[in-house]
Scaffold this motif. Structure first.
Motif, short mmCIF file in Angstrom:
data_model
loop_
_atom_site.label_atom_id
_atom_site.label_comp_id
_atom_site.label_asym_id
_atom_site.label_seq_id
_atom_site.Cartn_x
_atom_site.Cartn_y
_atom_site.Cartn_z
N MET A 30 0.70 -1.05 -0.04
CA MET A 30 0.04 0.02 -0.06
C MET A 30 0.72 1.26 -0.05
N ARG A 31 1.88 1.27 0.82
CA ARG A 31 2.84 2.46 0.83
C ARG A 31 3.54 2.45 -0.47
N ALA A 32 3.91 1.62 -1.29
CA ALA A 32 4.39 1.67 -2.46
C ALA A 32 3.65 2.23 -3.67
N VAL A 33 2.54 1.64 -3.64
CA VAL A 33 1.56 2.31 -4.60
C VAL A 33 1.05 3.77 -4.22
N ALA A 34 1.05 4.01 -3.00
CA ALA A 34 0.43 5.30 -2.42
C ALA A 34 1.51 6.45 -3.07
N ALA A 35 3.02 5.82 -2.82
CA ALA A 35 4.05 6.77 -3.37
C ALA A 35 4.02 6.88 -4.72
N GLU A 36 3.40 5.71 -5.64
CA GLU A 36 3.51 6.11 -7.14
C GLU A 36 2.31 6.99 -7.41
N LEU A 37 1.24 6.87 -6.45
CA LEU A 37 0.42 7.95 -6.73
C LEU A 37 0.48 9.49 -6.26
N SER A 38 1.65 9.62 -5.79
CA SER A 38 1.99 10.86 -5.07
C SER A 38 1.12 11.49 -3.99
N MET A 39 0.74 10.19 -2.84
CA MET A 39 -0.30 10.53 -1.96
C MET A 39 0.03 9.82 -0.99
N GLY A 40 -0.54 9.97 0.37
CA GLY A 40 -0.19 9.36 1.54
C GLY A 40 -0.55 8.05 1.77
N THR A 41 -0.09 7.13 2.42
CA THR A 41 -0.60 5.60 2.42
C THR A 41 -2.03 5.55 3.12
N MET A 42 -2.38 6.25 3.99
CA MET A 42 -3.61 6.26 4.80
C MET A 42 -4.76 6.97 3.69
N SER A 43 -4.33 7.78 2.78
CA SER A 43 -5.56 8.27 1.94
C SER A 43 -5.81 7.17 0.99
N LEU A 44 -4.76 6.11 0.55
CA LEU A 44 -5.13 5.25 -0.41
C LEU A 44 -6.33 4.36 0.16
N TYR A 45 -6.02 4.13 1.32
CA TYR A 45 -7.14 3.33 2.19
C TYR A 45 -8.48 3.99 2.24
N ARG A 46 -8.64 5.01 1.44
CA ARG A 46 -10.06 5.62 1.30
C ARG A 46 -10.71 5.00 0.05
N TYR A 47 -9.65 4.38 -0.76
CA TYR A 47 -10.29 3.70 -2.03
C TYR A 47 -10.00 2.27 -2.25
N VAL A 48 -9.10 1.55 -1.49
CA VAL A 48 -8.66 0.15 -1.49
C VAL A 48 -8.62 -0.17 0.04
N THR A 49 -9.43 -1.44 0.16
CA THR A 49 -9.53 -1.92 1.77
C THR A 49 -8.12 -2.56 2.17
N ASP A 50 -7.39 -3.33 0.99
CA ASP A 50 -6.40 -3.71 1.89
C ASP A 50 -5.55 -4.29 0.61
N ARG A 51 -4.31 -5.03 0.84
CA ARG A 51 -3.47 -5.54 -0.22
C ARG A 51 -4.29 -6.54 -1.36
N GLU A 52 -5.02 -7.32 -0.46
CA GLU A 52 -5.73 -8.35 -1.19
C GLU A 52 -6.59 -7.72 -2.42
N GLN A 53 -7.38 -6.73 -2.09
CA GLN A 53 -8.25 -5.83 -3.02
C GLN A 53 -7.54 -5.37 -3.92
N LEU A 54 -6.21 -4.87 -3.80
CA LEU A 54 -5.22 -4.36 -4.64
C LEU A 54 -4.77 -5.19 -5.55
N GLU A 55 -4.50 -6.27 -5.23
CA GLU A 55 -4.10 -7.57 -6.28
C GLU A 55 -5.20 -7.82 -7.11
N GLY A 56 -6.33 -7.79 -6.73
CA GLY A 56 -7.63 -8.13 -7.45
C GLY A 56 -7.76 -6.81 -8.62
N PHE A 57 -7.59 -5.68 -8.17
CA PHE A 57 -7.61 -4.65 -9.20
C PHE A 57 -6.52 -4.77 -10.28
N VAL A 58 -5.57 -5.21 -10.05
CA VAL A 58 -4.17 -5.47 -11.08
C VAL A 58 -4.59 -6.45 -11.89
N VAL A 59 -5.22 -7.87 -11.33
CA VAL A 59 -5.53 -8.88 -12.27
C VAL A 59 -6.74 -8.37 -13.26
#
Length: 205
Positions: A30-59
């Motif tokens: 979550m931290r690495a993706v937040a950095a890629e998006l130039s935003m804070g890690t906690m801000s990313l959690y507004r859109y993604v529940t956890d890494r598992e959901q993030l992986e599903g988005f990628v697939v």
């Protein structure tokens, strides 16, 4: 009132995919993706529940453009070949994602539609019941394993060269086979291997 969302799922998935392509699956967080998006890690959690959901988005993103339309008037084997090659092209462009396609195969809409199309082709070929289930699993194993081998142990790579140079007195067949394998291009390796799998499935009916 919650703040309006300003990031789409596609943009988040694209950022996560960029991290995976650059740093491998181990680098996804979550931290690495937040950095890629130039935003804070906690801000990313507004859109993604956890890494598992993030992986599903990628697939879903990787497979979103895979055409699951079966070619009309083609044999069942030709239909399967085309469907499998389409997935290979999509996933092969991002080989580090390969493990995620299995762990998220039951939640990814794109992969579910692809599996449905393959099952329809197999049904046209007379596959039913447990035999059809095994056929689908066999095809999944082949395409996933082939992508991993192509990118982690290509026939043109150092591993094959090392085997080609083994002492012929001790490993005559392995050394000879490796020498024959070295010039085989990846596309030919994949298609001829898939043809063997399809013939075997047909013969097992």
């Amino acid at each position: 009132m919650p703040r309006p969302k300003s990031l789409s799922t596609t943009r988040i998935a694209a950022a996560a995919l960029a991290v995976i392509d650059r740093d491998g699956l181990a680098g996804l967080s979550m931290r690495a993706v937040a950095a890629e998006l130039s935003m804070g890690t906690m801000s990313l959690y507004r859109y993604v529940t956890d890494r598992e959901q993030l992986e599903g988005f990628v697939v879903d993103l990787v497979l979103s453009d895979v055409d699951t339309t079966r070619p009309p008037r083609a044999s069942w084997a030709r239909q399967v070949t085309i469907l499998v090659e389409r997935v290979r092209d999509a996933v092969g462009a991002h080989p580090a994602v390969v493990p995620l396609t299995m762990t998220h195969r039951h939640t990814t809409a794109s992969l579910l539609r692809w599996s449905e199309a393959v099952l329809a082709a197999l049904t046209d070929g007379g596959f039913t019941g447990p035999h059809r289930a095994i056929a689908l699993r066999t095809l999944l194993k082949y395409v996933i394993g082939s992508i991993q081998l192509e990118h982690l142990g290509a026939l043109s790579g150092p591993g094959t060269t090392a085997m080609a140079n083994l002492p012929p007195a001790e490993f005559p067949l392995l050394a000879q086979t490796a020498r024959h394998a070295q010039p085989i291009p990846p596309d030919e390796e994949f298609r001829r291997g898939l043809s063997i799998v399809l013939r075997g499935l047909h013969a097992s009916q």
